[in-house]
Motif scaffolding. Structure first.
Motif, PDB file in Angstrom:
ATOM      1  N   THR A  16      28.048  22.783 -17.314  1.00 29.22           N
ATOM      2  CA  THR A  16      28.730  24.059 -17.781  1.00 29.22           C
ATOM      3  C   THR A  16      29.686  24.674 -17.009  1.00 29.22           C
ATOM      4  O   THR A  16      30.515  25.053 -17.265  1.00 29.22           O
ATOM      5  N   SER A  47      26.401  12.049 -13.898  1.00 33.10           N
ATOM      6  CA  SER A  47      25.710  13.047 -13.479  1.00 33.10           C
ATOM      7  C   SER A  47      25.422  12.050 -12.372  1.00 33.10           C
ATOM      8  O   SER A  47      24.686  10.930 -12.190  1.00 33.10           O
ATOM      9  N   ARG A  51      33.543  17.890 -13.405  1.00 38.56           N
ATOM     10  CA  ARG A  51      31.923  17.703 -13.847  1.00 38.56           C
ATOM     11  C   ARG A  51      32.135  16.528 -12.346  1.00 38.56           C
ATOM     12  O   ARG A  51      30.876  16.573 -11.604  1.00 38.56           O
ATOM     13  N   SER A  98      28.396  20.050 -11.591  1.00 38.83           N
ATOM     14  CA  SER A  98      27.795  21.459 -13.011  1.00 38.83           C
ATOM     15  C   SER A  98      28.234  21.113 -14.590  1.00 38.83           C
ATOM     16  O   SER A  98      29.376  21.219 -14.900  1.00 38.83           O
ATOM     17  N   ASP A 115      24.318  16.512  -9.036  1.00 45.40           N
ATOM     18  CA  ASP A 115      24.051  17.277 -10.011  1.00 45.40           C
ATOM     19  C   ASP A 115      22.484  17.452  -9.887  1.00 45.40           C
ATOM     20  O   ASP A 115      22.028  16.273  -9.535  1.00 45.40           O
TER      21      ASP A 115
END
Length: 467
Positions: free
Chosen positions: A383, A420, A376, A381, A424
């Motif tokens: 996902t 984040s 991450r 991301s 991102d």
């Protein structure tokens, strides 16, 4: 269960050093191509899979075949669910049902309870909707509530964002949890129930409670935008005029939103408590199958939300049609993640990781969370973090119980939300909507995501003690 000792199905095809090098190079290529070269994650995951197979010594034909099998099986099992979830969310937005939920809950809350009400709104809207869609839908409401209540934009907005984000990362049918469930062969109903159980206290901590402090650090008033007029279902909402004149009722909308949740959780409960050959278990097993549950929800929503709001058949069809193009990229990323997972399994890298885990004494949940956090932070991301971490952890789960496997999915989901920052897209989306500087966004949005991630892991570890 904290320790793992098992033998994954695939034996290593090369020495340990070569396989570790293959995995590291494959993951490094994925990370660098996404962050530095700005290559689409689908292409990055595909190239990473081929790199792992090549460096590990797996024949190219076998690598391509394995990647294709993983890609196809993941697309088949997860793709339809993501598509149905997108259809359901679009109907909810276009019919005015989402607005009805928002207005009803916020209208009944007092000034002091508004942050908690906004967290509930975010969670309910986030249950069937992707994060970006939910954010676009809720921004006018956040602005209006902040201005009319006199509370800080952060104090109102952060709880709503926490509800959206936690549901997106922890609760199916969102893409991340779905692909982790598929990769780890977890039970969807059990994961859904445990996901809601973990998400609710996580939202409370990262939403209303965290917002008290974040509002002091970043005292931002709501802009004048949206002060006059009615909050709508977002841009390009089909049938917007009709849905503003006649929205579906709150009770009917809420029942429709919760229908797939009830069906899937009913299946999970029947599998636990009902006799194997009982009629009630057979019925609930059929209705609670994820594809069937979501299909029923979409069909019901066409009547309760679509026709119930005054949309005609053509408008409903147009709404459903428009829901699919935006998720094409997500489907390709998820499927490519399945291919990458299969490549890792075929090379036998999982056997090495499993042997190391058996001797290390580390918590499986913690290892899964750390793996997702690292991906991450590198790619930005959630996902990609989820599909990559799921691929790494997939060979480690055959001896876990049903509940433990579901908790492993949640640990990965929590890790995928960690901090984040500037790589991102969600970071910039929130920054621009709220009118914050980069520093202010880090103090609010980024820290909120970190609180979700860490508290989610804590609740997962607490639940794992009971398994």
């Amino acid at each position: 269960m904290n320790l793992l000792a098992l033998a994954p199905p695939e034996q290593p095809i090369a020495g340990g050093g070569q396989l570790v090098l293959a995995a590291l190079l494959g993951i490094a290529l994925i990370v660098l191509s996404i962050t530095w070269l700005k290559v689409h994650p689908f292409l990055s995951l595909t190239l990473g899979s081929l790199t792992v197979g090549l460096v590990a010594g797996l024949p190219t034909a076998d690598t391509v075949t394995g990647f294709g099998e993983g890609f196809g099986s993941t697309a088949a099992s997860v793709g339809a669910l993501i598509a149905l979830g997108a259809m359901f969310g679009k109907l909810l937005a276009d019919s005015g049902g989402a607005d009805q939920i928002v207005d009803t809950i916020v209208g009944r809350a007092g000034r002091r309870a508004l942050p908690w009400a906004m967290a509930l709104v975010g969670a309910l809207i986030g249950l069937p909707m992707f994060f970006e869609i939910g954010l676009v839908l809720l921004m006018p409401v956040i602005f209006l509530v902040a201005r009319r209540s006199g509370l800080s934009l952060i104090q109102i907005g952060i709880p709503a964002l926490a509800g959206l984000s936690a549901m997106h990362g922890l609760v199916p049918p969102h893409p991340g949890p779905l692909v982790a469930i598929d990769a780890l062969k977890a039970d969807l109903g059990v994961t859904l129930g445990l996901g809601v159980l973990v998400a609710l206290p996580t939202i409370a901590l990262s939403g209303p409670l965290f917002a008290r402090y974040a509002a002091r650090w970043v005292p931002v008033p709501a802009p004048e935008l949206y002060e006059t007029g009615t909050a709508t279902a977002g841009p390009d909402a089909a049938g917007k005029g009709e849905s503003e004149r006649r929205r579906p009722s709150f009770g009917l909308t809420l029942a429709t939103v919760l229908l797939p949740v009830v069906l899937m959780m009913g299946k999970a409960l029947a599998d636990i408590f009902a006799a194997e050959d009982s009629r009630i278990r057979t019925v609930l097993d059929n209705l609670g199958t994820p594809l069937v549950a979501l299909l029923i929800a979409v069909v019901v929503a066409m009547f309760t939300l679509g026709l119930g709001s005054g949309m005609d058949r053509g408008t409903i069809a147009k709404s459903l049609e428009k829901s699919l193009p935006p998720i094409a990229g997500i489907l390709l990323i998820v499927a490519a993640g399945g291919g990458f997972k299969q490549t890792l399994i075929d090379t036998g890298i999982g056997k090495l990781v499993a042997d190391w885990m058996a001797d290390s004494g580390l918590s499986v949940m913690l290892l899964a969370w750390v793996a997702a956090v690292l991906i991450r932070l590198a790619t930005g991301s959630a996902t990609v973090a989820t599909v990559t971490a799921s691929g790494i952890m997939a060979p480690l789960v055959p001896t876990l119980s049903t509940g433990e496997t579901s908790l492993l999915v949640l640990a990965i989901g929590a890790g995928s939300l960690f901090f984040s920052h500037v790589n991102d897209a969600g970071f910039w989306l929130v920054k621009e909507y709220f009118g914050l500087s980069v520093g202010q966004n880090i103090k609010t949005w980024s820290l909120m995501e970190t609180v979700i991630s860490v508290s989610g892991l804590v609740f997962v570890l607490l639940l794992s003690l009971l398994m």
